[in-house]
Design a protein around this motif. Structure first.
Motif, PDB file in Angstrom:
ATOM      1  N   PHE A  44      61.463  11.006 -39.411  1.00  9.10           N
ATOM      2  CA  PHE A  44      61.002  12.505 -39.917  1.00  9.10           C
ATOM      3  C   PHE A  44      62.182  12.942 -40.243  1.00  9.10           C
ATOM      4  CE2 PHE A  44      57.072  11.409 -38.047  1.00  9.10           C
ATOM      5  CZ  PHE A  44      55.934  11.764 -38.955  1.00  9.10           C
ATOM      6  N   VAL A  45      62.499  13.284 -41.502  1.00  5.63           N
ATOM      7  CA  VAL A  45      63.931  13.843 -41.852  1.00  5.63           C
ATOM      8  C   VAL A  45      63.702  15.346 -42.132  1.00  5.63           C
ATOM      9  CG1 VAL A  45      65.583  13.725 -43.663  1.00  5.63           C
ATOM     10  CG2 VAL A  45      64.396  11.498 -43.133  1.00  5.63           C
ATOM     11  N   THR A  46      64.734  16.178 -41.587  1.00  7.32           N
ATOM     12  CA  THR A  46      64.504  17.525 -41.788  1.00  7.32           C
ATOM     13  C   THR A  46      65.565  18.089 -42.755  1.00  7.32           C
ATOM     14  OG1 THR A  46      63.755  17.691 -39.550  1.00  7.32           O
ATOM     15  CG2 THR A  46      64.620  19.710 -40.416  1.00  7.32           C
ATOM     16  N   VAL A  47      65.371  18.751 -43.557  1.00  7.42           N
ATOM     17  CA  VAL A  47      66.270  19.396 -44.778  1.00  7.42           C
ATOM     18  C   VAL A  47      66.407  20.742 -44.563  1.00  7.42           C
ATOM     19  CG1 VAL A  47      66.887  19.568 -47.031  1.00  7.42           C
ATOM     20  CG2 VAL A  47      65.828  17.579 -46.261  1.00  7.42           C
ATOM     21  N   ASP A  48      67.648  21.335 -43.765  1.00  8.91           N
ATOM     22  CA  ASP A  48      67.659  22.711 -43.836  1.00  8.91           C
ATOM     23  C   ASP A  48      68.234  23.218 -44.990  1.00  8.91           C
ATOM     24  OD1 ASP A  48      66.924  22.516 -41.175  1.00  8.91           O
ATOM     25  OD2 ASP A  48      68.884  22.065 -40.442  1.00  8.91           O
ATOM     26  N   VAL A  49      67.533  24.471 -45.449  1.00  9.20           N
ATOM     27  CA  VAL A  49      68.114  24.768 -46.826  1.00  9.20           C
ATOM     28  C   VAL A  49      68.244  26.637 -46.585  1.00  9.20           C
ATOM     29  CG1 VAL A  49      67.060  25.539 -49.241  1.00  9.20           C
ATOM     30  CG2 VAL A  49      66.470  23.295 -47.924  1.00  9.20           C
ATOM     31  N   ARG A  50      69.205  26.874 -47.218  1.00  8.69           N
ATOM     32  CA  ARG A  50      69.957  28.292 -47.246  1.00  8.69           C
ATOM     33  C   ARG A  50      69.874  28.787 -48.696  1.00  8.69           C
ATOM     34  NH1 ARG A  50      75.348  29.806 -44.263  1.00  8.69           N
ATOM     35  NH2 ARG A  50      73.880  29.409 -42.331  1.00  8.69           N
ATOM     36  N   LEU A  51      68.980  29.746 -48.887  1.00  9.35           N
ATOM     37  CA  LEU A  51      69.350  30.644 -50.312  1.00  9.35           C
ATOM     38  C   LEU A  51      69.986  31.955 -49.848  1.00  9.35           C
ATOM     39  CD1 LEU A  51      65.825  30.056 -51.897  1.00  9.35           C
ATOM     40  CD2 LEU A  51      67.959  28.747 -52.546  1.00  9.35           C
ATOM     41  N   PHE A  52      71.039  32.087 -50.636  1.00 12.78           N
ATOM     42  CA  PHE A  52      71.901  33.426 -50.413  1.00 12.78           C
ATOM     43  C   PHE A  52      72.407  33.837 -51.954  1.00 12.78           C
ATOM     44  CE2 PHE A  52      74.538  29.955 -50.125  1.00 12.78           C
ATOM     45  CZ  PHE A  52      76.000  30.249 -50.805  1.00 12.78           C
ATOM     46  N   ARG A  53      72.780  35.273 -51.713  1.00  8.40           N
ATOM     47  CA  ARG A  53      73.565  35.631 -52.926  1.00  8.40           C
ATOM     48  C   ARG A  53      74.926  35.756 -52.604  1.00  8.40           C
ATOM     49  NH1 ARG A  53      69.332  38.284 -55.808  1.00  8.40           N
ATOM     50  NH2 ARG A  53      67.543  38.597 -54.433  1.00  8.40           N
ATOM     51  N   PRO A  54      75.979  35.082 -53.402  1.00  8.50           N
ATOM     52  CA  PRO A  54      77.202  34.947 -52.954  1.00  8.50           C
ATOM     53  C   PRO A  54      78.065  36.281 -52.505  1.00  8.50           C
ATOM     54  CG  PRO A  54      76.688  33.561 -54.843  1.00  8.50           C
ATOM     55  CD  PRO A  54      75.583  34.600 -54.496  1.00  8.50           C
ATOM     56  N   MET A 168      70.160  36.761 -47.719  1.00  8.63           N
ATOM     57  CA  MET A 168      70.207  35.283 -47.151  1.00  8.63           C
ATOM     58  C   MET A 168      68.883  34.981 -46.640  1.00  8.63           C
ATOM     59  SD  MET A 168      70.544  33.077 -44.710  1.00  8.63           S
ATOM     60  CE  MET A 168      71.334  33.943 -43.157  1.00  8.63           C
ATOM     61  N   VAL A 169      68.217  33.703 -46.972  1.00  7.24           N
ATOM     62  CA  VAL A 169      67.234  33.242 -45.950  1.00  7.24           C
ATOM     63  C   VAL A 169      67.351  31.750 -45.936  1.00  7.24           C
ATOM     64  CG1 VAL A 169      65.737  32.695 -48.164  1.00  7.24           C
ATOM     65  CG2 VAL A 169      64.654  33.280 -45.950  1.00  7.24           C
ATOM     66  N   GLU A 170      66.896  31.378 -44.721  1.00  9.76           N
ATOM     67  CA  GLU A 170      66.828  30.006 -44.444  1.00  9.76           C
ATOM     68  C   GLU A 170      65.415  29.494 -43.934  1.00  9.76           C
ATOM     69  OE1 GLU A 170      69.553  30.018 -40.930  1.00  9.76           O
ATOM     70  OE2 GLU A 170      71.243  30.007 -42.245  1.00  9.76           O
ATOM     71  N   THR A 171      65.048  28.171 -44.377  1.00 10.72           N
ATOM     72  CA  THR A 171      64.011  27.670 -44.088  1.00 10.72           C
ATOM     73  C   THR A 171      64.163  26.053 -43.894  1.00 10.72           C
ATOM     74  OG1 THR A 171      61.847  27.047 -45.062  1.00 10.72           O
ATOM     75  CG2 THR A 171      63.482  27.081 -46.554  1.00 10.72           C
ATOM     76  N   SER A 172      63.212  25.162 -43.417  1.00 10.76           N
ATOM     77  CA  SER A 172      63.514  23.757 -43.307  1.00 10.76           C
ATOM     78  C   SER A 172      62.094  23.215 -43.729  1.00 10.76           C
ATOM     79  CB  SER A 172      63.369  23.588 -41.787  1.00 10.76           C
ATOM     80  OG  SER A 172      64.436  24.097 -40.974  1.00 10.76           O
ATOM     81  N   LEU A 173      62.504  21.851 -44.558  1.00 12.07           N
ATOM     82  CA  LEU A 173      61.721  21.226 -45.014  1.00 12.07           C
ATOM     83  C   LEU A 173      61.540  19.759 -44.429  1.00 12.07           C
ATOM     84  CD1 LEU A 173      62.891  21.670 -48.794  1.00 12.07           C
ATOM     85  CD2 LEU A 173      61.152  22.888 -47.664  1.00 12.07           C
TER      86      LEU A 173
END
Length: 327
Positions: A44-54, A168-173
């Motif tokens: 089970f692979v976990t992908v940690d994603v972060r979206l942000f405004r530079p 900024m927001v963080e989530t995991s897939l």
């Protein structure tokens, strides 16, 4: 300026305002398996994603880091003063101050943690999108999708996740690695529901390997079959050592026969009480018993001469008659 030449000043201001509201968003991500350095089949692979405004996220991050640095410097200066005072005083007083310093340090750490939590909560605020003709308040929302690029039509690997982006927001897939080894290509796609032309995607490759030391489904099936065979052999040995006896109703022992009879009696009582309480016994079972009894009674009376011969009956009647005469 060439685009806005034919517009009036008010319209130009509106265009500039709308252009300023268009989000400039970037993405960072990393993937891996918890507790492992490589990705193996069926992991089970976990992908940690972060979206942000530079620009905005970095400014907020610098302000928070500046506050933390100032607090740390203040704590260091306070510690130096306390240590100098402790050196001047005795060792006993120094021990007491060391304990108080330790308590103060814990309190300061707790305050830093609470401030970080409050900063995270502030970052989770929703940003209002520029939608003057929308009937209500429209917040900017982003949809993050993970797809497999090798498959036709980019097969969806997991469910779509929606996030509210402020700075900024963080989530995991999380997805399951394929069963076969090899190099697989995936894409993380981010779609904005408020602005056109802001969508973007990033692709990455995952090298799937086979862990030879890890058990596969076939190995687990073999172990299950072996356990079942062992249980069957144990049952055969038990039957050979303790064969069932006919005088125990083909049970292995008298105790087993009594136990089964007791359980069967309890089951019969339970069934009778259930049927009798619902009225099924009186409506359906009792009539069948009555009919069966009436039918069998005729055959029982026909068999009575075999059990009570006529001569014996005459003697019984004679005895009865003699007794009446004496009376």
């Amino acid at each position: 300026l060439t685009v806005t030449k034919k517009y009036e000043d008010d319209h130009v201001k509106d265009i500039e305002k709308a252009a300023a509201q268009i989000p400039q968003v970037e993405m960072n991500f990393k993937y891996g398996v918890e507790g492992e350095n490589k990705v193996y089949t069926n992991d089970f692979v976990t992908v940690d994603v972060r979206l942000f405004r530079p620009g905005e996220y970095e400014e907020n991050k610098e302000t928070v880091e500046g506050k933390l640095e100032k607090e740390e410097k203040g704590k260091q200066e306070a510690d130096k003063e306390k240590n100098s005072g402790a050196d001047k005083e005795g060792n006993a007083e120094g021990d007491i101050e060391d304990e108080s310093d330790y308590e103060d340090e814990l309190i300061d750490k707790w305050a830093i943690v609470e401030e970080q939590k409050s900063n995270k909560k502030e970052k989770k605020k929703k940003r209002q999108a520029l939608a003057p003709f929308y009937p209500g308040i429209k917040h900017e929302k982003w949809y993050i999708i993970l797809v497999s690029a090798k498959t036709p039509n980019n097969k969806l690997v997991m469910d779509v996740q929606s996030v509210d982006l402020d700075d900024m927001v963080e989530t995991s897939l999380r997805f399951k690695a394929p069963e076969k080894e090899g190099e697989y290509k995936y894409e993380i796609q981010a779609f904005c529901d408020s602005y056109v032309g802001c969508d973007f995607l990033y692709d990455f490759k995952v090298n799937i390997e086979v862990d030879k030391d890890r058990k596969t489904d076939a190995d687990y099936e073999k172990e299950k079959e072996e356990l079942e065979k062992e249980e069957e052999l144990e049952m055969k040995k038990w039957e050979e050592e303790y064969p069932p006896q006919w005088y125990y109703c083909y049970y292995t022992s008298f105790g087993e026969m009594v136990l089964n009879a007791f359980v069967f009696a309890l089951l019969c009582v339970f069934i009778f009480n259930f049927l009798h309480s619902r009225g099924y016994w009186q409506d359906y079972v009792q009539p069948v018993i009555n009919v069966t009894y009436n039918v069998t009674c005729t055959y029982v009376y026909d068999l009575e001469p075999f059990f009570n011969p006529p001569e014996k009956l005459e003697d019984e009647f004679a005895d009865i008659g003699g007794g009446d005469a004496e009376m």
